[in-house]
Design a protein around this motif. Sequence first.
Motif, short mmCIF file in Angstrom:
data_model
loop_
_atom_site.label_atom_id
_atom_site.label_comp_id
_atom_site.label_asym_id
_atom_site.label_seq_id
_atom_site.Cartn_x
_atom_site.Cartn_y
_atom_site.Cartn_z
N THR A 175 1.46 -0.82 0.04
CA THR A 175 -0.24 -0.22 0.29
C THR A 175 0.68 0.91 0.06
O THR A 175 2.26 1.19 0.24
CB THR A 175 -1.35 0.21 1.89
OG1 THR A 175 -0.23 0.39 1.97
CG2 THR A 175 -1.94 -1.32 1.27
N LEU A 176 0.53 2.28 -0.50
CA LEU A 176 0.64 3.28 -0.97
C LEU A 176 1.61 4.15 0.29
O LEU A 176 0.50 4.83 1.11
CB LEU A 176 0.77 4.59 -1.71
CG LEU A 176 0.04 3.57 -3.23
CD1 LEU A 176 -0.86 4.70 -3.81
CD2 LEU A 176 1.60 3.09 -3.62
N PRO A 177 2.22 5.24 0.33
CA PRO A 177 2.47 6.10 1.46
C PRO A 177 1.21 6.78 1.49
O PRO A 177 1.05 7.47 2.60
CB PRO A 177 4.11 6.99 1.59
CG PRO A 177 4.21 6.30 0.00
CD PRO A 177 3.35 5.02 -0.67
N HIS A 178 1.27 7.75 0.47
CA HIS A 178 0.36 8.57 -0.26
C HIS A 178 -1.02 8.29 -0.65
O HIS A 178 -0.76 7.47 -2.08
CB HIS A 178 0.52 10.36 -0.65
CG HIS A 178 1.74 10.56 0.75
ND1 HIS A 178 2.02 10.47 1.47
CD2 HIS A 178 3.13 10.47 0.53
CE1 HIS A 178 2.26 10.92 2.13
NE2 HIS A 178 3.83 10.99 1.77
N VAL A 179 -2.31 8.97 -0.75
CA VAL A 179 -3.72 8.58 -2.05
C VAL A 179 -3.87 10.14 -1.96
O VAL A 179 -4.06 11.00 -1.55
CB VAL A 179 -4.38 7.76 -1.04
CG1 VAL A 179 -3.91 6.50 -1.65
CG2 VAL A 179 -5.18 8.39 -0.24
N PRO A 180 -4.55 10.85 -3.25
CA PRO A 180 -5.36 11.67 -3.19
C PRO A 180 -6.54 11.66 -1.95
O PRO A 180 -7.24 11.24 -2.10
CB PRO A 180 -5.42 12.01 -4.58
CG PRO A 180 -4.81 10.36 -6.06
CD PRO A 180 -4.22 9.50 -3.88
N GLY A 181 -7.10 12.33 -1.50
CA GLY A 181 -8.06 12.76 -0.62
C GLY A 181 -7.77 11.52 0.71
O GLY A 181 -6.56 11.65 0.57
N PRO A 182 -9.27 11.48 1.27
CA PRO A 182 -8.66 10.84 2.21
C PRO A 182 -9.38 9.48 2.18
O PRO A 182 -9.72 9.12 1.14
CB PRO A 182 -9.80 11.66 3.28
CG PRO A 182 -11.71 11.50 2.09
CD PRO A 182 -10.33 12.38 0.97
N ARG A 183 -8.20 8.95 3.50
CA ARG A 183 -8.12 7.26 3.35
C ARG A 183 -9.22 7.36 4.12
O ARG A 183 -10.25 7.70 5.26
CB ARG A 183 -7.09 6.80 3.97
CG ARG A 183 -5.34 7.18 3.30
CD ARG A 183 -4.66 6.61 4.06
NE ARG A 183 -3.02 6.71 3.78
CZ ARG A 183 -2.83 5.96 3.53
NH1 ARG A 183 -3.11 4.85 3.14
NH2 ARG A 183 -1.23 6.74 2.32
#
Length: 303
Positions: free
Chosen positions: A189-197
Amino acid sequence: MEHTEIERIVARIRELVATRYVFPDLGERIATDFGEAASTGRYAGAASPAALAELVSEDLRRLSGDGHLRLIHHSEPIPDLTDEAASAAIFERRSRTTMSGIGRLERLDGNIGLLQIEPALFGAHLVGDDIAAAMQILRNTQGLIIDLRACIGSDPAAVAYFCSYLLPPGTHLNDVYDRTEDRTTQYWTLPHVPGPRYGTDRPVYVLTSRRTFSGGEELAYDLRHTGRAVIVGETTGGGAHPRIGVRLHPHLEASIPTCRSINPVTGTDWEGTGVQPHIPTTAQDALATAHAALTRASEGTAL
């Protein structure tokens, strides 16, 4: 179809299976048996590309038991590009004509979110913004139902992107061994994603059917074995070998599995067995079953 054209396509399939199939020894045996079937004239009478695809796929499935090994007929012409570029163009066209694979986005009674992914979870480079928008809409729901009953594909990177909304950063999801390059790639899984998790606290249920296949199965399998989701429905189709697509004709694509998945929890994958549900029920009843369970959970009633 012309007899010489059929012979050329069949010969090319034999070559691809023998040299690229994920299990070398099995690939050589399949290619030999497939060639023996061709020598009987089984494919010579195919009247159309669709008819040839049906015959060839039937035999390849019988010989291998691998649902990814087949000859695919496309009603629209396949772009005359390199194999990788042609496959990319096919997926891009499908994502455009299926609303980025978001078949349904809805708030159910009890403030339960529903996200249906159909026909595929496309790559983040194609639909990442749309997935982010869907998760933004769902961010305040009490629980989430992910409907994969008609999801028949994805790729490990897209699964990792989607799972990044539901699992902590740095969660090891899957490894993929590639015979062609003789290397293993890990997916996290990625350290950052666009928008809220969406986070890890709210309940997630995943709906499956016998049609759920390939990358759709990986999403269900990864969420099951990380303990993040409850699977509801039917055992899935059992196709765990990522494939390449090779253009053999304006309307025919050879699908050749060249890789295999290795889950870090189970040490294996779902090839031939499918993803087993926690709560078995028919595909038709899966949504109602999951919604009822989530409603009870949100009301504080034991499942």
